[in-house]
Scaffold this motif. Structure first.
Motif, PDB file in Angstrom:
ATOM      1  N   LYS A 140     -38.200 -88.340  20.249  1.00  0.00           N
ATOM      2  CA  LYS A 140     -39.810 -88.156  19.563  1.00  0.00           C
ATOM      3  C   LYS A 140     -40.320 -86.841  19.871  1.00  0.00           C
ATOM      4  CE  LYS A 140     -40.715 -93.153  20.520  1.00  0.00           C
ATOM      5  NZ  LYS A 140     -41.636 -94.093  21.313  1.00  0.00           N
ATOM      6  N   SER A 174     -41.774 -84.520  16.775  1.00  0.00           N
ATOM      7  CA  SER A 174     -43.035 -84.021  16.702  1.00  0.00           C
ATOM      8  C   SER A 174     -43.033 -82.495  16.731  1.00  0.00           C
ATOM      9  CB  SER A 174     -43.578 -84.494  17.907  1.00  0.00           C
ATOM     10  OG  SER A 174     -45.170 -83.947  17.939  1.00  0.00           O
ATOM     11  N   ARG A 189     -42.624 -81.769  13.239  1.00  0.00           N
ATOM     12  CA  ARG A 189     -44.112 -82.097  12.560  1.00  0.00           C
ATOM     13  C   ARG A 189     -45.104 -80.958  12.698  1.00  0.00           C
ATOM     14  NH1 ARG A 189     -47.519 -84.183   9.554  1.00  0.00           N
ATOM     15  NH2 ARG A 189     -48.656 -86.193   9.920  1.00  0.00           N
ATOM     16  N   GLU A 222     -48.181 -89.720  16.578  1.00  0.00           N
ATOM     17  CA  GLU A 222     -48.294 -89.353  15.122  1.00  0.00           C
ATOM     18  C   GLU A 222     -49.954 -89.421  14.846  1.00  0.00           C
ATOM     19  OE1 GLU A 222     -48.912 -88.618  11.243  1.00  0.00           O
ATOM     20  OE2 GLU A 222     -47.100 -88.365  12.743  1.00  0.00           O
ATOM     21  N   GLN A 223     -50.853 -90.237  15.800  1.00  0.00           N
ATOM     22  CA  GLN A 223     -52.397 -90.092  15.738  1.00  0.00           C
ATOM     23  C   GLN A 223     -52.676 -88.788  16.073  1.00  0.00           C
ATOM     24  OE1 GLN A 223     -50.712 -92.365  17.688  1.00  0.00           O
ATOM     25  NE2 GLN A 223     -52.016 -92.676  19.501  1.00  0.00           N
ATOM     26  N   MET A 272     -50.893 -85.863  15.626  1.00  0.00           N
ATOM     27  CA  MET A 272     -50.536 -85.259  14.653  1.00  0.00           C
ATOM     28  C   MET A 272     -51.579 -85.113  13.099  1.00  0.00           C
ATOM     29  SD  MET A 272     -48.064 -83.444  16.053  1.00  0.00           S
ATOM     30  CE  MET A 272     -49.140 -83.315  17.477  1.00  0.00           C
ATOM     31  N   ALA A 273     -51.967 -86.485  13.121  1.00  0.00           N
ATOM     32  CA  ALA A 273     -52.724 -86.649  11.976  1.00  0.00           C
ATOM     33  C   ALA A 273     -54.040 -85.971  11.889  1.00  0.00           C
ATOM     34  CB  ALA A 273     -52.749 -88.265  11.781  1.00  0.00           C
TER      35      ALA A 273
END
Length: 369
Positions: A281, A285, A288, A352-353, A355-356
């Motif tokens: 993960k 990330s 990302r 992810e939240q 990163m968003a």
């Protein structure tokens, strides 16, 4: 209000400061709420469910002191690492252990070699014990082993600090170079090899234990704060010769470890399957973060850690404006503290939240500069 009149001259001369300003302090000072906490190199993916259960079970026994000999954790670490328990010392995170190492070696005025811009907490301890910090610049965003060696010899330094992988740049050196550096040091110079990010490093970055464990002037520091997701539990350890490990017993806080944190570390070592999942993960990330950076005209640097340093292309003033601007959107990140490293910002891997939120906020911040 005046201070106590018989504090030491050293305490009187030191500034009242901390190596890092925490996100909580930023929230208080600026009246902002952190929504994406991706600045302190914590592991936002958190500890394993098995670890959380172990912590819950241990909480009921918090009325007891933790074992002052840290017997179980030493045994578990030795089995995991493939060394003897006598090679291990336990402490309240790498930060606490660094302070003890400096205390064991440094008297006021003694030179201590490090890289200019490297981990500030180490410098904090050097100053706190009256040492004189001697720094060398990074080369190509890596700690420069040749320059560190030259400084050690020139200053006849009793202590040198080197992190692999590196904080704040995320760079790394190959194990062969580190072993060669360690074995080339004068016997009178102790090397702190900080391996806080060793679990996220590529193969070939961390020297095998057998390559250095016989050297009395090498102490390796590691932690459960990063890949294992236990920054708040404060569990770190050193790997060294048995005599060096025993030296910690002369000065450490023997009841400094908390039972919940120790239980968490023991459970974390058992759940290597979860660790492997988290490392995947973290790698995803990092990719990302790098993609978000490139999409905004910024250049991510290669990273072996749980964060990515991003070259913003200008100077520290510009990078600081990005850091402050992101905080206005609830995105907490940090940046290196000195030039030329401070042309970069540093963003921790996270879910992810987070990163968003970064992806949404970064172009808005850059557009406003």
């Amino acid at each position: 209000m005046s201070s106590f009149s018989r504090f030491t001259p050293l305490i009187g001369a030191l500034p009242a400061t901390v190596p890092f300003v925490g996100p909580e302090a930023i929230e208080r000072a600026r009246g902002l709420a952190v929504q994406a906490r991706i600045g302190a190199n914590e592991n936002g993916f958190g500890p394993a469910p098995s670890v959380i259960e172990a912590m819950k079970s241990a909480a009921a026994d918090s009325w007891k002191y933790s074992d002052p000999e840290n017997y179980q954790l030493k045994q578990a670490l030795a089995a995991h690492l493939g060394c003897n328990a006598e090679n291990i010392a336990i402490g309240e995170g790498v930060d606490g252990l660094l302070g003890q190492i400096v205390r064991m070696v440094i008297e006021p005025g003694m030179p201590v070699v490090s890289s200019y811009g490297a981990y500030p907490t180490f410098n904090f301890h050097v100053a706190g014990h009256g040492g004189t910090l001697v720094t060398v610049p990074y080369r190509d965003d890596r700690e420069d082993l040749d320059a560190l060696m030259d400084a050690v010899i020139r200053e006849n330094a009793p202590l040198v600090y080197f992190a692999n992988p590196d904080n704040p740049m995320g760079s790394w050196n190959d194990a062969e170079k580190i072993v060669s550096f360690a074995r080339g040091l004068p016997e009178s110079c102790l090397m702190v090899l900080d391996e806080a990010y060793c679990e996220t490093a590529p193969d070939g970055a961390a020297p095998k234990l057998s390559a250095l464990i016989d050297l009395p002037n090498i102490i390796r520091t590691r932690t459960f704060s990063k890949a294992y997701g236990l920054a708040g539990a404060r569990v770190g350890y050193t790997i060294s010769t048995p005599d060096n490990a025993t030296a910690f017993d002369k000065i450490r806080n023997h009841f400094g470890m908390n039972r919940v944190g120790v239980a968490a570390a023991l459970a974390a070592l058992k759940d290597q399957e979860y660790l492997a999942e988290v490392i995947d993960k973290i790698k995803a990330s990092r990719d990302r973060i790098s993609a978000i950076a490139r999409a905004n005209g910024l250049e991510p640097l290669p990273s072996a850690t749980n964060f990515v340093a991003i070259d913003c292309g200008r100077d520290g003033t510009h990078a600081r404006a990005i850091v402050d601007g992101l905080m206005e959107h609830g995105v907490f990140i940090r940046m290196p503290g000195v030039a030329p490293l401070n042309r970069c910002i540093r963003i921790s891997a996270g879910p992810e939240q987070d990163m968003a939120l970064l992806e949404e906020a970064l172009p808005k911040v850059l557009k406003g500069l």
